[in-house]
Design an enzyme around this catalytic site. Sequence first.
Site, PDB file in Angstrom:
ATOM      1  N   ASP A 150      36.552  31.773  34.775  1.00 14.28           N
ATOM      2  CA  ASP A 150      35.924  30.848  35.202  1.00 14.28           C
ATOM      3  C   ASP A 150      34.881  30.578  36.721  1.00 14.28           C
ATOM      4  OD1 ASP A 150      37.702  29.209  33.644  1.00 14.28           O
ATOM      5  OD2 ASP A 150      38.720  28.991  35.452  1.00 14.28           O
ATOM      6  N   HIS A 176      42.967  25.825  34.822  1.00 16.47           N
ATOM      7  CA  HIS A 176      42.181  26.793  34.003  1.00 16.47           C
ATOM      8  C   HIS A 176      41.959  26.598  32.692  1.00 16.47           C
ATOM      9  CE1 HIS A 176      40.709  30.606  32.705  1.00 16.47           C
ATOM     10  NE2 HIS A 176      41.536  31.030  31.471  1.00 16.47           N
TER      11      HIS A 176
END
Length: 328
Positions: free
Chosen positions: A150, A177
Amino acid sequence: MVKVTVCGAAGGIGQPLSLLLKQSANITHLSLFDIVNTPGVAVDLSHINTVSKVTGHVGNEQMEEALKDSTIVVIPAGVPRKPGMTRDDLFKINAGIIRDLAVGVAKHAPKAFVLVISNPVNSTVPIVTEVFKKHGVYDPKRIFGVTTLDIVRASTFVSELIGTDPAQLKVPVVGGHSGVTILPLLSQVSGTEKLSQEQVEQVTNRIQFGGDEVVKAKAGTGSATLSMAFAGARFTLAVLDAIQGKTGVVECTYVNLESDPEGGKAIKQVVGDDVTYFSAQVELGKDGVSKILSVGKLSDYEKKLFEAAVPELKGNIVKGASFITDAK
Ligand code: APR
């Protein structure tokens, strides 16, 4: 001796991750575990002229040999979704795989640092925790969900907009996530003040759903593997640096907030007491988590993103933990 074991080493993530780790001079033994193909992958990698010894281990009967004396265990094992399978079917299969690997780590490498890549990370990290608690080897400072992709995506996508070098741009991404639980804190990145609100919202959405771009482009053949391997290797080597005494190592990673009660308390003041795991900027030390950093000042838009993330994240955590605690 530094032994790093990759569980799921023959897979789409596992192979390039192992290749990247083979390039590190800090690893003396790279141990590859999977239910298929690791002897071949190990021999192939062993011809690369770096210091680490590479061994391949297949199946449960070789799990002990694969895991024992590991300093770090990285887990990208899992199955991809097949036609006809629901998300819940997939969760149950991957959750079972992670549970079995966590039992193996608890028995054979109880002192190892565990880095979980297998999705859904929001739930698989609580699974590892509950298994370790059952086996009496739980130390929250040593269990991590790898959310580095990310951060990597955020650096890339934001740099494209503001015209900076993506390798130098650090964008904090906190929360969880997957999807709306991914919280990029763009207001804390210098250069983003020249973006319009519309651009901020677009790039935030792109970071949150970046995985879907890959799934779509791969047209049903899989999800992110190469960029995930890059991110997984970056995080593994950062943990290794910290274990070996490097100071000032800070990475965003998904941890149990108990791993630093004081820092965890500050996060809970923002997201509520029921959020027990969170990806935050974490200072890493010899024992793993040394400090969870606060999320800092949020823009009004980011506050709204937090509100949307919290219920989903809570649900994901409960789903993972109860997979173990509710099992007969
Ligand atoms: N023990 C060890 N390895 C296993 C096990 C197990 N019990 N079960 C499956 N594996 C291995 C498979 O044999 C395969 O080599 O895990 C590997 C997974 O590789 P792929 O199917 O290519 O999947 P990949 O794209 O690498 O993704 C793996 O990471 O990001 C997540 O969502 C993704 O959960 C998935 C995982």
